[in-house]
Motif scaffolding. Structure first.
Motif, short mmCIF file in Angstrom:
data_model
loop_
_atom_site.label_atom_id
_atom_site.label_comp_id
_atom_site.label_asym_id
_atom_site.label_seq_id
_atom_site.Cartn_x
_atom_site.Cartn_y
_atom_site.Cartn_z
N SER B 128 -10.73 -23.06 16.06
CA SER B 128 -9.54 -22.86 16.88
C SER B 128 -9.71 -21.62 17.74
CB SER B 128 -8.31 -22.71 15.97
OG SER B 128 -7.42 -21.74 16.45
N MET B 129 -9.50 -21.79 19.05
CA MET B 129 -9.63 -20.64 19.96
C MET B 129 -8.49 -19.66 19.77
SD MET B 129 -12.43 -21.36 21.22
CE MET B 129 -12.56 -19.87 22.20
N ALA B 130 -7.30 -20.18 19.51
CA ALA B 130 -6.13 -19.29 19.39
C ALA B 130 -6.29 -18.36 18.19
CB ALA B 130 -4.85 -20.12 19.26
N THR B 131 -6.77 -18.90 17.04
CA THR B 131 -6.91 -18.02 15.87
C THR B 131 -8.08 -17.06 16.04
OG1 THR B 131 -8.23 -19.65 14.67
CG2 THR B 131 -5.86 -19.68 14.31
N GLN B 132 -9.08 -17.49 16.82
CA GLN B 132 -10.18 -16.57 17.17
C GLN B 132 -9.63 -15.43 18.02
OE1 GLN B 132 -13.50 -17.74 16.30
NE2 GLN B 132 -13.88 -15.56 16.45
N GLU B 133 -8.78 -15.81 18.99
CA GLU B 133 -8.18 -14.83 19.90
C GLU B 133 -7.39 -13.76 19.16
OE1 GLU B 133 -5.79 -16.67 23.03
OE2 GLU B 133 -4.36 -15.03 22.92
N VAL B 157 -21.78 -19.28 12.40
CA VAL B 157 -21.42 -17.97 12.95
C VAL B 157 -20.73 -17.12 11.88
CG1 VAL B 157 -19.92 -16.82 14.63
CG2 VAL B 157 -21.29 -18.77 15.34
N GLN B 158 -19.83 -17.77 11.11
CA GLN B 158 -19.09 -17.04 10.08
C GLN B 158 -20.03 -16.56 8.97
OE1 GLN B 158 -16.18 -19.11 7.62
NE2 GLN B 158 -14.75 -17.38 7.83
N LEU B 159 -20.92 -17.44 8.54
CA LEU B 159 -21.85 -17.06 7.48
C LEU B 159 -22.74 -15.90 7.92
CD1 LEU B 159 -23.04 -20.53 6.06
CD2 LEU B 159 -21.59 -18.84 4.90
N ASP B 160 -23.05 -15.87 9.23
CA ASP B 160 -23.93 -14.82 9.74
C ASP B 160 -23.16 -13.54 10.11
OD1 ASP B 160 -26.54 -13.97 10.38
OD2 ASP B 160 -26.22 -14.37 12.51
N HIS B 161 -21.86 -13.52 9.83
CA HIS B 161 -20.99 -12.38 10.18
C HIS B 161 -21.13 -12.03 11.66
CE1 HIS B 161 -20.69 -12.03 5.85
NE2 HIS B 161 -22.01 -11.99 5.79
N ASP B 162 -21.26 -13.08 12.49
CA ASP B 162 -21.47 -12.91 13.93
C ASP B 162 -20.19 -13.35 14.64
OD1 ASP B 162 -22.73 -12.50 16.33
OD2 ASP B 162 -24.07 -14.24 16.20
N LYS B 163 -20.22 -13.29 15.97
CA LYS B 163 -19.10 -13.81 16.76
C LYS B 163 -19.59 -15.01 17.56
CE LYS B 163 -16.00 -9.95 17.44
NZ LYS B 163 -15.43 -8.99 18.38
N PRO B 164 -18.70 -15.97 17.87
CA PRO B 164 -19.12 -17.10 18.69
C PRO B 164 -19.59 -16.62 20.07
CG PRO B 164 -16.92 -17.46 17.77
CD PRO B 164 -17.27 -16.04 17.52
N SER B 165 -20.53 -17.37 20.63
CA SER B 165 -21.07 -17.01 21.94
C SER B 165 -20.63 -18.00 23.01
CB SER B 165 -22.60 -16.98 21.87
OG SER B 165 -23.17 -16.67 23.11
N HIS B 166 -19.95 -19.06 22.58
CA HIS B 166 -19.58 -20.14 23.49
C HIS B 166 -18.32 -20.75 22.89
CE1 HIS B 166 -19.94 -24.10 25.47
NE2 HIS B 166 -20.84 -23.58 26.28
N ILE B 167 -17.41 -21.27 23.70
CA ILE B 167 -16.17 -21.76 23.10
C ILE B 167 -16.33 -23.15 22.50
CG2 ILE B 167 -14.74 -20.32 24.59
CD1 ILE B 167 -13.87 -22.80 26.08
N LEU B 168 -17.29 -23.92 22.99
CA LEU B 168 -17.50 -25.26 22.43
C LEU B 168 -18.66 -25.27 21.45
CD1 LEU B 168 -16.73 -28.35 22.78
CD2 LEU B 168 -18.84 -28.44 24.12
N VAL B 169 -19.67 -24.51 21.76
CA VAL B 169 -20.88 -24.45 20.94
C VAL B 169 -21.03 -23.00 20.47
CG1 VAL B 169 -23.27 -25.27 20.87
CG2 VAL B 169 -21.80 -25.97 22.74
#
Lengths: 267, 519
Positions: B128-133, B157-169
């Protein structure tokens, strides 16, 4: 037809050969060319950088130089500057609440054409070799600049004209619709990203084995040519007006004094 | 005596993961140095964009669909308050509960409170983009609630403690070898013999997720669309994990931006054609889930919706920028953007990267936020994003508008004007008169001198240094076109002229014959 030339500031100051070539093409077709002397710049650099207040006098100057002159149509050898005249001038005037300037700018914009647009749509040029005597015996690749392609929807007008030049060996540029990375002040504000885009464009150009890359915008060509030069490439850039103006009797000087070149003579 | 007219205060700006910690050029410089990232991004964006182009070309009425999408969204923005009320009435009538959140903090607190009320300490999540926001996962973690992403890429992304780099992928920047290493390191019970075969990796994730789906009592989702006429919510997805979250748990909490509304069910038809083709390059996505309130004995029995503003009212108040709210989060713009392709999403510093992020983030937070005001400049204005946008958001024009808001917001505030300010002012003077430009051009021979015998300038000072970082500048010509024209026409017996000849200025009408007067 009486045709007013909008040379654009970059061509006027840095690439006069492109403007001279534009004049030669139009005169060869039997038209009269006039040069409204009050002209300077379309103001796109100011608008695109967000300096609208500073853009207004530049735009007002262009509108004044062209709406008082006596001509049938105006032409510029630059898709980007024509897009600015047609699209940005009325938009900025509107944003500033100047309805009179907006109306005048719209009228000027309606009469202003990019070179290939004028040649194909208005002057009926379908075969550059036959109608203009264009002759250019070199391997060339072509980059369609973004604003001509997307704002003016020039389609294949430029490449169609190039293809009909006698002697030309036109090589398809891979990923030709990708931006070269110039973007005006973008190339300074985001120099790293711009350079990365330029690198890929230069690599695609080199992959064609062309002697030079042509297009309809002097600024993009300055950017691409500047990058090729820095990389020590023997490939250079040349505006398509100069290719169209080139004839057997009067060939384009492909080692012109303003061109970025490593000095290596072309075949 | 003063009279209070009841005018509401200006809408508040948004908060949460919309801010960059550093300027775009700085972040971009770092990301550009990652060769693996650039290779992954280049490959992925090219693949998706080719797929998109192929399926878009199949539709004879694609342009009309884009027009329809744009028109529906315009209509929604024009009457957003009444549509929201209509939606609230219908959603509530069918057993759902609406919560209104002004910003990220309020939304997070509402969701955490709802989870606490269930007595649970774990939730499963649909991408979800809104909860990411709003940074919900991090907030819930602080509150002792574990939030588990179930979308495969989001999980990586979550397992790697990273942030998403793309909204779809979201994991576009990772290749499969990197993903295997993350699974081995972070996934409880992962088979040590795991290979980097995509189907093996998918099966490992599936097993891991199945355990979560079957035990979770609470799910948190976003929503792609909300239909005002029936109070229905819709989620569009590819993997089926969303369907599991929407049907299995007892409590379902959805967080949705207020701009996601559509007036009627009929309007959904347009967007269900536009969205899958634009985002994944598919004719239709595998799973589309729609739910309307509570059905006794079937699916979640507690259904909540948090309606999130978080700067959307502020964006709506910007007449030039408001169409950024038309965005349906398809990501077509980032897949065609030459800037995004080279920097990836992290350089934008916001949940929303790419061209749409470059306008949306500053609109939601305000352009005066120092962290965000470099974003509108993160574009060469090539226009590919506008062409690709399924709802025709004119991103280039909004970028230019936001640049002007940025420039204007700084006017008079700085003690020393920037080099750009000084340069633009000087250029405005020189370029607003043919005569002045002609005078400046008289200095061109100086540039030739500076260029030296190899006829190129390789180093410029100040802000122009960025240009000569990777490009030469040709030596200027000995004579400008203007001067050549003047001489030609003088020699040919044309109207005589001198450099001092008065010219047509913007404020007065010149006599007709001045048009050819050389200077």
């Amino acid at each position: 037809m009486r045709i007013a030339l909008f040379a654009t500031c970059i061509v006027d100051a840095m690439y006069p050969a492109t403007a001279k070539a534009t004049v030669r093409i139009l005169e060869r077709l039997g038209h009269e060319v006039v040069f409204p002397s009050g002209q300077a710049c379309c103001g796109q650099m100011h608008v695109n950088s967000g300096y609208l207040k500073e853009a207004v006098p530049v735009i007002a100057n262009h509108v004044a130089a062209f709406d008082t002159a006596d001509y049938d149509v105006a032409v510029a050898p630059s898709g980007s500057c024509v897009a600015s005249v047609k699209h940005q001038h009325p938009m900025v005037a509107r944003a500033c609440g100047d309805a009179a300037l907006e109306a005048r700018a719209t009228a000027v914009g309606t009469k202003t054409y990019e070179l290939s647009e004028l040649l194909v749509d208005v002057l009926g040029v379908t075969d550059a070799g036959a109608q203009l005597g264009s002759y250019f015996p070199h391997r060339v690749t072509y980059h369609p600049s973004c604003h001509g392609m997307r704002l003016l929807r020039l389609g294949d007008r430029q490449s169609r004209l190039l293809r009909t030049v006698q002697g030309i060996d036109l090589a398809e540029l891979p990923e030709q619709d990708q931006c070269c990375g110039f973007g005006g002040t973008f190339s300074m504000k985001n120099a790293d990203v711009s350079s990365a885009m330029l690198q890929d464009k230069a690599a695609n150009i080199e992959s064609t084995g062309a002697e030079l890359c042509t297009g309809g915008d002097a600024s993009c060509l300055m950017h691409i040519g500047g990058g090729l030069s820095r990389q020590g490439s023997s490939t250079t850039t040349l505006h398509l007006a100069e290719i169209l103006a080139s004839t057997m009797e009067e060939p384009a000087s492909v080692i012109g004094e303003v061109r970025v070149s490593t000095g290596k003579a072309l075949r | 005596m003063t009279t209070f007219l009841g005018m509401p205060a200006l809408p508040a700006f948004g908060s949460g993961n919309l801010f960059a910690g550093e300027s775009f050029p700085t972040a971009a410089h770092r990301e550009l140095g990652n060769a693996q990232l650039r290779a992954n991004l280049g490959h992925a964006t090219h693949t998706i964009r080719d797929k998109r182009q192929a399926v878009v070309a199949e539709l004879p009425d694609w342009e009309q669909l884009r027009d329809a999408g744009s028109a529906i969204k315009q209509a929604v923005m024009a009457r957003l308050p009444e549509l929201l009320e209509e939606f609230e009435t219908n959603f509530t009538a069918r057993g759902g509960v609406i919560h209104w959140a002004r910003d990220a903090r309020e939304a997070n607190e509402i969701v955490a409170g709802l989870v606490r009320d269930t007595g649970e300490t774990e939730v499963v999540k649909i991408k979800s983009m809104a909860t990411q926001e709003i940074g919900l996962n991090e907030y819930l973690e602080e509150q002792g609630i574990g939030a588990f992403e179930t979308d495969l890429a989001e999980l990586i992304v979550q397992l790697d403690h990273d942030k998403p780099s793309h909204i779809l992928v979201p994991a576009i920047h990772k290749n499969r070898t990197e993903i295997r290493d993350i699974f081995l390191r972070e996934m409880p019970g992962a088979d040590p013999a795991l290979t980097d075969d995509p189907s093996v990796l998918a099966m490992a994730a599936r097993e891991h997720l199945r355990r979560k789906f079957l035990t979770a009592k609470v799910a948190v989702s976003g929503a792609n669309f909300a239909l005002a006429d029936s109070g229905t919510l819709a989620v569009v997805e590819s993997e089926g994990n969303g369907r599991m979250c929407l049907t299995l748990p007892e409590t379902l909490i959805t967080v949705m931006g207020i701009e996601k509304l559509l007036p009627t069910w009929q309007d959904l038809e347009v967007f269900m054609q536009l969205l899958p083709r634009s985002s994944t390059g598919e004719r239709m996505n595998p799973y589309t889930s729609l739910w309307t309130g509570v059905t006794e004995g079937d699916g979640p029995q507690n259904v909540h919706l948090v309606l999130l503003d978080n700067g959307r009212s502020a964006a709506l108040a910007d007449e030039m920028g408001r169409s950024a709210l038309h965005c349906i989060r398809c990501s077509a713009c980032m897949n065609v953007c030459p800037v995004y392709e080279r920097t990836g999403g992290h350089a934008y510093g916001s949940t929303y990267p790419g061209p749409i992020g470059a306008i949306l983030s500053p609109l939601l937070t305000g352009i005066e936020a120092e962290e965000n005001n470099s974003l509108p400049y993160a574009s060469s204005l090539c226009g590919a994003c506008y062409d690709a946008c399924p709802v025709k958001i004119n991103i280039p024009d909004i970028l230019v508008h936001l640049r002007s808001v940025d420039v204007d917001s700084k006017r008079g505030k700085k003690k020393v004007p920037s080099q750009m300010d000084v340069g633009m002012k000087a250029a405005s003077w020189a370029l607003s008169s043919g005569k002045r430009l002609g005078l400046v051009e008289k200095g061109l021979p100086l540039g030739r001198l500076a260029a030296g015998p190899d006829r190129k300038i390789t180093k410029l000072p100040g802000i122009a240094a960025g240009w000569t970082q990777s490009r030469d500048i040709p030596a200027p010509p000995a004579q400008s076109f203007r001067d050549w024209w003047a001489k030609e026409h003088r020699n040919a017996g044309g109207a005589p002229g001198t450099p001092g000849t008065p010219e047509a200025g913007p404020s007065r009408t010149p006599s007709p014959d001045t048009k050819e007067t050389p200077q």
